[in-house]
Write a protein that holds these residues in place. Structure first.
Motif, PDB file in Angstrom:
ATOM      1  N   ASN A  69      -4.504 -40.345  28.682  1.00 35.84           N
ATOM      2  CA  ASN A  69      -5.655 -39.674  28.088  1.00 35.84           C
ATOM      3  C   ASN A  69      -6.867 -40.595  28.230  1.00 35.84           C
ATOM      4  O   ASN A  69      -7.091 -41.472  27.393  1.00 35.84           O
ATOM      5  CB  ASN A  69      -5.390 -39.341  26.621  1.00 35.84           C
ATOM      6  CG  ASN A  69      -6.547 -38.595  25.963  1.00 35.84           C
ATOM      7  OD1 ASN A  69      -7.617 -38.456  26.553  1.00 35.84           O
ATOM      8  ND2 ASN A  69      -6.347 -38.116  24.748  1.00 35.84           N
ATOM      9  N   PRO A  70      -7.658 -40.424  29.290  1.00 37.14           N
ATOM     10  CA  PRO A  70      -8.807 -41.311  29.517  1.00 37.14           C
ATOM     11  C   PRO A  70      -9.828 -41.296  28.390  1.00 37.14           C
ATOM     12  O   PRO A  70     -10.581 -42.266  28.223  1.00 37.14           O
ATOM     13  CB  PRO A  70      -9.416 -40.750  30.812  1.00 37.14           C
ATOM     14  CG  PRO A  70      -8.302 -40.026  31.485  1.00 37.14           C
ATOM     15  CD  PRO A  70      -7.474 -39.451  30.379  1.00 37.14           C
ATOM     16  N   LEU A  71      -9.864 -40.224  27.601  1.00 35.06           N
ATOM     17  CA  LEU A  71     -10.795 -40.182  26.475  1.00 35.06           C
ATOM     18  C   LEU A  71     -10.474 -41.257  25.446  1.00 35.06           C
ATOM     19  O   LEU A  71     -11.373 -41.780  24.777  1.00 35.06           O
ATOM     20  CB  LEU A  71     -10.765 -38.800  25.812  1.00 35.06           C
ATOM     21  CG  LEU A  71     -11.350 -37.641  26.625  1.00 35.06           C
ATOM     22  CD1 LEU A  71     -11.073 -36.322  25.912  1.00 35.06           C
ATOM     23  CD2 LEU A  71     -12.847 -37.825  26.845  1.00 35.06           C
ATOM     24  N   GLN A  72      -9.204 -41.604  25.285  1.00 37.65           N
ATOM     25  CA  GLN A  72      -8.835 -42.675  24.361  1.00 37.65           C
ATOM     26  C   GLN A  72      -9.419 -44.009  24.816  1.00 37.65           C
ATOM     27  O   GLN A  72      -9.923 -44.785  23.999  1.00 37.65           O
ATOM     28  CB  GLN A  72      -7.315 -42.776  24.238  1.00 37.65           C
ATOM     29  CG  GLN A  72      -6.664 -41.587  23.556  1.00 37.65           C
ATOM     30  CD  GLN A  72      -5.174 -41.766  23.364  1.00 37.65           C
ATOM     31  OE1 GLN A  72      -4.578 -42.742  23.809  1.00 37.65           O
ATOM     32  NE2 GLN A  72      -4.541 -40.805  22.693  1.00 37.65           N
ATOM     33  N   MET A  73      -9.377 -44.259  26.122  1.00 37.61           N
ATOM     34  CA  MET A  73      -9.943 -45.506  26.640  1.00 37.61           C
ATOM     35  C   MET A  73     -11.460 -45.523  26.489  1.00 37.61           C
ATOM     36  O   MET A  73     -12.044 -46.554  26.119  1.00 37.61           O
ATOM     37  CB  MET A  73      -9.547 -45.684  28.099  1.00 37.61           C
ATOM     38  CG  MET A  73     -10.045 -46.989  28.705  1.00 37.61           C
ATOM     39  SD  MET A  73      -9.494 -48.461  27.799  1.00 37.61           S
ATOM     40  CE  MET A  73      -7.729 -48.403  28.161  1.00 37.61           C
ATOM     41  N   GLU A  74     -12.107 -44.398  26.751  1.00 37.00           N
ATOM     42  CA  GLU A  74     -13.559 -44.331  26.568  1.00 37.00           C
ATOM     43  C   GLU A  74     -13.931 -44.595  25.112  1.00 37.00           C
ATOM     44  O   GLU A  74     -14.880 -45.337  24.814  1.00 37.00           O
ATOM     45  CB  GLU A  74     -14.092 -42.969  27.007  1.00 37.00           C
ATOM     46  CG  GLU A  74     -15.600 -42.841  26.867  1.00 37.00           C
ATOM     47  CD  GLU A  74     -16.136 -41.459  27.240  1.00 37.00           C
ATOM     48  OE1 GLU A  74     -17.345 -41.223  26.999  1.00 37.00           O
ATOM     49  OE2 GLU A  74     -15.366 -40.627  27.755  1.00 37.00           O
ATOM     50  N   LEU A  75     -13.174 -43.996  24.198  1.00 44.06           N
ATOM     51  CA  LEU A  75     -13.408 -44.214  22.772  1.00 44.06           C
ATOM     52  C   LEU A  75     -13.223 -45.685  22.419  1.00 44.06           C
ATOM     53  O   LEU A  75     -14.053 -46.276  21.715  1.00 44.06           O
ATOM     54  CB  LEU A  75     -12.463 -43.339  21.953  1.00 44.06           C
ATOM     55  CG  LEU A  75     -12.434 -43.550  20.442  1.00 44.06           C
ATOM     56  CD1 LEU A  75     -13.814 -43.386  19.826  1.00 44.06           C
ATOM     57  CD2 LEU A  75     -11.440 -42.593  19.779  1.00 44.06           C
ATOM     58  N   ALA A  76     -12.156 -46.296  22.898  1.00 42.97           N
ATOM     59  CA  ALA A  76     -11.888 -47.704  22.601  1.00 42.97           C
ATOM     60  C   ALA A  76     -13.014 -48.595  23.118  1.00 42.97           C
ATOM     61  O   ALA A  76     -13.470 -49.517  22.421  1.00 42.97           O
ATOM     62  CB  ALA A  76     -10.554 -48.116  23.202  1.00 42.97           C
ATOM     63  N   GLU A  77     -13.482 -48.336  24.330  1.00 44.13           N
ATOM     64  CA  GLU A  77     -14.540 -49.168  24.909  1.00 44.13           C
ATOM     65  C   GLU A  77     -15.848 -49.037  24.136  1.00 44.13           C
ATOM     66  O   GLU A  77     -16.522 -50.033  23.839  1.00 44.13           O
ATOM     67  CB  GLU A  77     -14.735 -48.790  26.380  1.00 44.13           C
ATOM     68  CG  GLU A  77     -13.570 -49.219  27.271  1.00 44.13           C
ATOM     69  CD  GLU A  77     -13.683 -48.713  28.690  1.00 44.13           C
ATOM     70  OE1 GLU A  77     -14.631 -47.931  28.973  1.00 44.13           O
ATOM     71  OE2 GLU A  77     -12.840 -49.084  29.532  1.00 44.13           O
ATOM     72  N   LYS A  78     -16.220 -47.803  23.788  1.00 46.48           N
ATOM     73  CA  LYS A  78     -17.468 -47.599  23.052  1.00 46.48           C
ATOM     74  C   LYS A  78     -17.369 -48.129  21.625  1.00 46.48           C
ATOM     75  O   LYS A  78     -18.340 -48.703  21.099  1.00 46.48           O
ATOM     76  CB  LYS A  78     -17.840 -46.119  23.061  1.00 46.48           C
ATOM     77  CG  LYS A  78     -18.313 -45.642  24.427  1.00 46.48           C
ATOM     78  CD  LYS A  78     -18.785 -44.187  24.410  1.00 46.48           C
ATOM     79  CE  LYS A  78     -19.409 -43.823  25.762  1.00 46.48           C
ATOM     80  NZ  LYS A  78     -19.887 -42.419  25.792  1.00 46.48           N
ATOM     81  N   LEU A  79     -16.221 -47.968  21.007  1.00 48.44           N
ATOM     82  CA  LEU A  79     -16.014 -48.483  19.660  1.00 48.44           C
ATOM     83  C   LEU A  79     -16.085 -50.010  19.647  1.00 48.44           C
ATOM     84  O   LEU A  79     -16.733 -50.608  18.786  1.00 48.44           O
ATOM     85  CB  LEU A  79     -14.664 -48.003  19.120  1.00 48.44           C
ATOM     86  CG  LEU A  79     -14.214 -48.534  17.759  1.00 48.44           C
ATOM     87  CD1 LEU A  79     -15.234 -48.225  16.676  1.00 48.44           C
ATOM     88  CD2 LEU A  79     -12.859 -47.941  17.389  1.00 48.44           C
ATOM     89  N   GLY A  80     -15.443 -50.639  20.617  1.00 48.48           N
ATOM     90  CA  GLY A  80     -15.484 -52.095  20.695  1.00 48.48           C
ATOM     91  C   GLY A  80     -16.884 -52.615  20.885  1.00 48.48           C
ATOM     92  O   GLY A  80     -17.305 -53.592  20.242  1.00 48.48           O
ATOM     93  N   ALA A  81     -17.654 -51.956  21.744  1.00 48.39           N
ATOM     94  CA  ALA A  81     -19.010 -52.411  22.037  1.00 48.39           C
ATOM     95  C   ALA A  81     -19.930 -52.252  20.829  1.00 48.39           C
ATOM     96  O   ALA A  81     -20.703 -53.165  20.499  1.00 48.39           O
ATOM     97  CB  ALA A  81     -19.559 -51.641  23.232  1.00 48.39           C
TER      98      ALA A  81
END
Length: 377
Positions: A69-81
């Motif tokens: 689920n690429p949306l999970q990775m996008e969420l993780a990256e934006k949340l981390g930043a």
């Protein structure tokens, strides 16, 4: 069939929301300074949010965590930043209680221990271990008594050290600003020494940021005012602006193993779309900056009302404490002035948890109404 009657309800039926207002089935519009327990972070029905969910629903609403689920990775990256916690790892789930449940379970896995330290007036959820760590006997059933939980006075570092020295504590779980408990806080010395003691005694330091996190204090997380490094951070409420989504951030010293945590619905495609939209709006509309500015204005206005004995909290997680119980005051604000506010276990505290999009003119409207009520009571 009837609904199981567990909620005391106001006689109001909201049918539509827009930014900081909701409108009921009679056409009455209310100023929402409670955000449904601090859930509405970017405003009701924000167009960016509505568009993101609608578009994702037209593509794929759900599939299990057995696939990519690429949306999970996008969420993780934006949340981390945006949070500044990009060295942590993300596990997604559905609610604040579930986030704390997983945080406590992970702490027990990591340490091999079972006892939990929580604090008086804490609220961590209504599921098994989370509710056992919640200081409210009325919502703890006998089955919850299986958990080993010790409650301490918030701020008592000597008592905390004494308990940690026993060597059987898997986790110390703490709200850096208590929510339901009445917006109490400890000192920087307490939080920072608690973190150090946990690390000395092989116990996990869990920051419960479910209500006080996600930009609500003006920082992304409330703990970021202090020199601490939580092992696990739990989050929910404002994360999805009303869509059920939650998670824990896990420090990299804690290693994942397949199967140790799991969820059917957590991190589903719709939830991720909602959560990504929230992060995008928080960043693009500078809502943490707005939170700090409006909060300062709120505190200034509150200082002009002599009936207010204490102003508690930070950012847009605020409490006004009176020398009388505020139940009737809240009813007058709702029914006479059409303003939603909140209560807490401190019956003399009025809780203010608006969307982070709130403006100074909304604060003016609230204090005009509050002045009217207290002057005529």
């Amino acid at each position: 069939m009837k609904l199981f009657d567990v909620y005391p309800l106001y006689d109001i039926t909201p049918v539509q929301g827009k930014n900081v207002h909701v409108t009921d089935d009679k056409g009455i519009t209310y100023l929402d300074l409670y955000g449904g327990h601090a859930v509405i972070s970017i405003g009701h029905s924000h167009p960016r949010y509505v568009s993101a969910i609608s578009e994702q629903a037209g593509k794929l609403g759900f599939y299990s965590n057995a696939v990519q689920n690429p949306l999970q990775m996008e969420l993780a990256e934006k949340l981390g930043a945006l949070s500044g916690c990009d060295n942590y790892e993300l596990f997604l789930c559905n609610s604040g209680a579930e986030a704390n449940e997983n945080a406590l379970k992970l702490a027990s896995f990591q340490t091999g221990k079972a006892r939990i330290i929580a604090f008086n007036n804490a609220f961590h959820g209504r599921t098994s271990a989370a509710v056992a760590a919640t200081d409210n006997k009325n919502i703890n059933a006998p089955i919850n008594a299986q958990h080993q939980v010790t409650f301490l006075e918030l701020g008592d570092i000597a008592a905390l050290e004494k308990e940690l020295q026993k060597g059987d504590v898997c986790a110390v779980i703490i709200e850096f600003i208590q929510g339901v408990g009445g917006l109490d806080e400890a000192t920087a010395d307490f939080y920072e020494n608690a973190d150090k003691l946990c690390k000395q005694h092989d116990s996990m330091f869990i920051a419960d940021e479910i209500q006080c996190g996600y930009g609500r204090t003006g920082d992304f997380f409330a703990f970021q005012q202090y020199n601490v490094t939580p092992d696990i951070i739990s989050m929910a409420k404002g994360m999805g602006n009303g869509f059920p989504v939650a998670g824990i951030l896990v420090y990299p010293s804690i290693k994942a193993k397949h199967g140790m945590l799991g969820t059917t619905f957590g991190g589903n495609h719709l939830a991720c779309a909602a959560a990504i939209a929230v992060l995008d709006v928080l960043k693009e509309e500078k809502l943490m900056e707005n939170t700090r500015e409006v909060a300062a204005y709120f505190v200034e206005k509150a200082g002009t009302i002599p009936q207010i004995k204490q102003i508690k909290g930070r950012g847009l997680m605020l409490g006004l404490e009176f020398d009388f119980e505020v139940g009737e005051l809240r009813k007058k604000l709702i029914y006479d002035h059409h303003i939603f506010t909140g209560g807490s276990s401190n019956k003399k505290l009025l809780r203010i948890l608006p969307p982070l999009t709130v403006k100074k003119e909304h604060i003016d409207a609230f204090f005009d109404a509050l002045n009217n009520v207290v002057m005529n009571s």
